[in-house]
Write a protein that holds these residues in place. Structure first.
Motif, PDB file in Angstrom:
ATOM      1  N   ALA A  72      39.859 -51.401  85.310  1.00  0.00           N
ATOM      2  CA  ALA A  72      39.447 -52.654  84.927  1.00  0.00           C
ATOM      3  C   ALA A  72      37.760 -52.490  85.789  1.00  0.00           C
ATOM      4  O   ALA A  72      36.872 -52.774  84.698  1.00  0.00           O
ATOM      5  CB  ALA A  72      39.832 -53.821  85.634  1.00  0.00           C
ATOM      6  N   ARG A  73      37.740 -51.868  86.567  1.00  0.00           N
ATOM      7  CA  ARG A  73      36.409 -51.733  87.341  1.00  0.00           C
ATOM      8  C   ARG A  73      35.570 -50.358  86.479  1.00  0.00           C
ATOM      9  O   ARG A  73      34.253 -50.704  86.099  1.00  0.00           O
ATOM     10  CB  ARG A  73      36.481 -50.923  88.850  1.00  0.00           C
ATOM     11  CG  ARG A  73      35.231 -50.760  89.294  1.00  0.00           C
ATOM     12  CD  ARG A  73      35.249 -50.007  90.676  1.00  0.00           C
ATOM     13  NE  ARG A  73      34.204 -49.668  91.062  1.00  0.00           N
ATOM     14  CZ  ARG A  73      33.452 -48.535  90.973  1.00  0.00           C
ATOM     15  NH1 ARG A  73      33.850 -47.889  89.954  1.00  0.00           N
ATOM     16  NH2 ARG A  73      32.179 -48.267  91.279  1.00  0.00           N
ATOM     17  N   PHE A  87      33.796 -39.769  80.425  1.00  0.00           N
ATOM     18  CA  PHE A  87      34.345 -40.018  81.543  1.00  0.00           C
ATOM     19  C   PHE A  87      34.475 -38.895  82.579  1.00  0.00           C
ATOM     20  O   PHE A  87      35.156 -37.879  82.075  1.00  0.00           O
ATOM     21  CB  PHE A  87      35.685 -40.723  81.371  1.00  0.00           C
ATOM     22  CG  PHE A  87      36.236 -41.426  82.383  1.00  0.00           C
ATOM     23  CD1 PHE A  87      35.990 -42.752  82.705  1.00  0.00           C
ATOM     24  CD2 PHE A  87      37.388 -40.795  82.992  1.00  0.00           C
ATOM     25  CE1 PHE A  87      36.807 -43.550  83.663  1.00  0.00           C
ATOM     26  CE2 PHE A  87      37.913 -41.647  84.076  1.00  0.00           C
ATOM     27  CZ  PHE A  87      37.579 -42.916  84.242  1.00  0.00           C
ATOM     28  N   LYS A  88      34.140 -38.889  83.608  1.00  0.00           N
ATOM     29  CA  LYS A  88      34.105 -37.623  84.430  1.00  0.00           C
ATOM     30  C   LYS A  88      35.552 -37.546  85.152  1.00  0.00           C
ATOM     31  O   LYS A  88      36.194 -38.393  85.449  1.00  0.00           O
ATOM     32  CB  LYS A  88      33.132 -37.706  85.717  1.00  0.00           C
ATOM     33  CG  LYS A  88      31.720 -37.746  85.266  1.00  0.00           C
ATOM     34  CD  LYS A  88      30.802 -38.020  86.471  1.00  0.00           C
ATOM     35  CE  LYS A  88      30.564 -36.718  87.446  1.00  0.00           C
ATOM     36  NZ  LYS A  88      29.880 -35.541  86.864  1.00  0.00           N
ATOM     37  N   SER A  89      35.898 -36.303  85.249  1.00  0.00           N
ATOM     38  CA  SER A  89      37.535 -36.056  85.606  1.00  0.00           C
ATOM     39  C   SER A  89      37.499 -35.298  87.243  1.00  0.00           C
ATOM     40  O   SER A  89      36.771 -34.593  87.236  1.00  0.00           O
ATOM     41  CB  SER A  89      38.304 -35.290  84.713  1.00  0.00           C
ATOM     42  OG  SER A  89      39.113 -34.304  85.347  1.00  0.00           O
ATOM     43  N   CYS A  90      38.557 -35.949  88.019  1.00  0.00           N
ATOM     44  CA  CYS A  90      38.504 -35.032  89.252  1.00  0.00           C
ATOM     45  C   CYS A  90      38.805 -33.644  89.220  1.00  0.00           C
ATOM     46  O   CYS A  90      38.039 -32.737  89.737  1.00  0.00           O
ATOM     47  CB  CYS A  90      39.787 -35.811  90.063  1.00  0.00           C
ATOM     48  SG  CYS A  90      39.281 -37.584  90.240  1.00  0.00           S
ATOM     49  N   SER A 132      47.448 -50.940  91.235  1.00  0.00           N
ATOM     50  CA  SER A 132      46.251 -50.454  91.716  1.00  0.00           C
ATOM     51  C   SER A 132      45.463 -49.691  90.603  1.00  0.00           C
ATOM     52  O   SER A 132      44.453 -49.727  90.471  1.00  0.00           O
ATOM     53  CB  SER A 132      46.745 -49.719  92.817  1.00  0.00           C
ATOM     54  OG  SER A 132      47.023 -50.351  93.887  1.00  0.00           O
ATOM     55  N   THR A 133      46.116 -48.837  89.955  1.00  0.00           N
ATOM     56  CA  THR A 133      45.677 -47.944  88.836  1.00  0.00           C
ATOM     57  C   THR A 133      44.828 -48.938  87.827  1.00  0.00           C
ATOM     58  O   THR A 133      43.892 -48.548  87.494  1.00  0.00           O
ATOM     59  CB  THR A 133      46.666 -47.020  88.108  1.00  0.00           C
ATOM     60  OG1 THR A 133      47.182 -46.252  89.030  1.00  0.00           O
ATOM     61  CG2 THR A 133      46.437 -46.373  86.929  1.00  0.00           C
ATOM     62  N   GLN A 169      31.168 -44.615  88.172  1.00  0.00           N
ATOM     63  CA  GLN A 169      32.582 -44.281  87.625  1.00  0.00           C
ATOM     64  C   GLN A 169      33.258 -43.734  88.737  1.00  0.00           C
ATOM     65  O   GLN A 169      32.797 -43.001  89.370  1.00  0.00           O
ATOM     66  CB  GLN A 169      32.417 -43.697  86.453  1.00  0.00           C
ATOM     67  CG  GLN A 169      33.856 -43.054  86.102  1.00  0.00           C
ATOM     68  CD  GLN A 169      33.860 -41.792  85.545  1.00  0.00           C
ATOM     69  OE1 GLN A 169      33.063 -41.185  84.845  1.00  0.00           O
ATOM     70  NE2 GLN A 169      35.090 -41.036  85.885  1.00  0.00           N
ATOM     71  N   SER A 170      34.637 -44.177  88.680  1.00  0.00           N
ATOM     72  CA  SER A 170      35.443 -43.574  89.947  1.00  0.00           C
ATOM     73  C   SER A 170      36.459 -42.884  89.333  1.00  0.00           C
ATOM     74  O   SER A 170      36.829 -42.989  87.934  1.00  0.00           O
ATOM     75  CB  SER A 170      35.933 -44.720  90.655  1.00  0.00           C
ATOM     76  OG  SER A 170      36.602 -45.702  89.998  1.00  0.00           O
TER      77      SER A 170
END
Length: 326
Positions: A68-69, A12-15, A62-63, A45-46
């Motif tokens: 879920a996406r 999972f990529k991190s900002c 929203s989070t 992935q976002s």
């Protein structure tokens, strides 16, 4: 101890990792490759919204909807096990999975929003992701492979005092899933030991927060840095040379602001800051620039390399930038 997977993993990529310390991701990928971990990175992935959520810019609904996406992306890619490099992502995703599994009203509302937006394929069904069996910190994946790390050639860190900082969102939120204890966390210490590098173990203020406090870093900067300084002073008393991290926000707080605090308090800490993945990758031969990405650090890491007998020769640049691997 909980069962930790070594395949079917979405890295999972991190900002913050991507923006501040991209070498954390390339170091993690380097280690996963060396240790035979089956993983995948997905451009769909976002962000987890963690920073925005704790800045009160994103509400919980929203989070959770965005989670879920992202959970759908993991399942759709055939990699339902999620490994994060950021402790905030860890806490956010686990909490979101719990809400989606246990709160029928929230799940139905989010699914309705997905369907209204033409994203019906992303509808979340109860149990799609188990927060205890599918969401991990990358350090836990590495911990599961620590015996292989022991067998790898490694550097001699015996001349250094090494301390660890276990992120709050890892060891102070989901207690039941934390490896290595919560009152005296030892996950990073044991990982370092797997490469023959002993740490100081317990030290005064080991469990103290980094001080970032998300928006507190900006809205209450003096208080934020006061907490950071308190821990740095404790580390100085222990003659700490290297501090190991597991969260980019914590690493940013210490690495970016250590010079600021030194100037304010007229003191020199001389502490190098590395993510645990960077440390382990360096220990088994990764390139300091192309893999660890030390050129993105504020506190120069080159003096550490010289003490280790590594000549810090930068890789030739392309368009003014060092091309990184992984």
């Amino acid at each position: 101890m909980k069962k930790i997977p070594d395949k079917d993993i979405l890295l999972f990529k991190s900002c913050l990792v991507s923006v501040e310390y991209p070498g954390v991701e390339s170091s993690t990928a380097f280690l996963f490759d060396k240790l035979g971990v089956g993983y995948h990175r997905d451009q769909r992935q976002s962000c987890c919204t963690g920073l925005g959520h704790y800045y009160d810019l994103f509400d919980q609904l929203s989070t959770t909807a965005l989670a879920a996406r992202n959970f759908w992306v993991a399942r759709d890619s055939g990699n339902p096990n999620i490994a994060v490099m950021c402790a905030t992502c860890y806490a956010i995703l686990k909490k979101s999975a719990e809400i989606l599994n246990e709160n029928n009203e929230a799940r139905e509302k989010i699914n309705g929003l997905l369907e209204e937006g033409g994203l019906g394929k992303m509808v979340y069904h109860k149990g799609d992701i188990d927060p205890h069996k599918n969401i991990f910190h990358a350090a836990e994946i590495l911990y599961n492979k620590k015996d292989l790390l022991k067998d790898s050639p490694h550097l001699d860190f015996s001349q250094f005092n090494i301390a660890t900082h276990h992120a709050c969102h890892y060891c102070k939120v989901h207690y039941e899933d934390t490896i290595g204890g919560v009152r005296h966390p030892m996950l990073l210490d044991e990982l370092a030991a797997s490469c023959g590098a002993e740490t100081v173990g317990w030290y005064d203020q080991k469990r103290l927060t980094c001080g970032a406090g998300f928006r507190q870093r900006f809205t209450n900067n003096d208080l934020s840095l006061q907490v950071t300084a308190e821990k740095l002073l404790s580390l100085k008393e222990n003659q700490t040379d290297i501090m190991l991290h597991m969260c980019p926000n914590c690493q940013m707080q210490y690495d970016r602001y250590q010079p600021v605090i030194e100037k304010k308090q007229n003191v020199k800490f001389n502490i190098f800051h590395l993510n645990i993945a960077q440390f382990l990758a360096l220990n088994i031969g990764a390139d300091p620039y192309r893999v660890l990405g030390i050129q993105t650090h504020t506190v120069p890491v080159e003096p550490l390399l010289k003490k280790l007998g590594i000549e810090p020769v930068k890789t030739p640049v392309e368009n003014g930038k060092i091309k990184m691997d992984h």
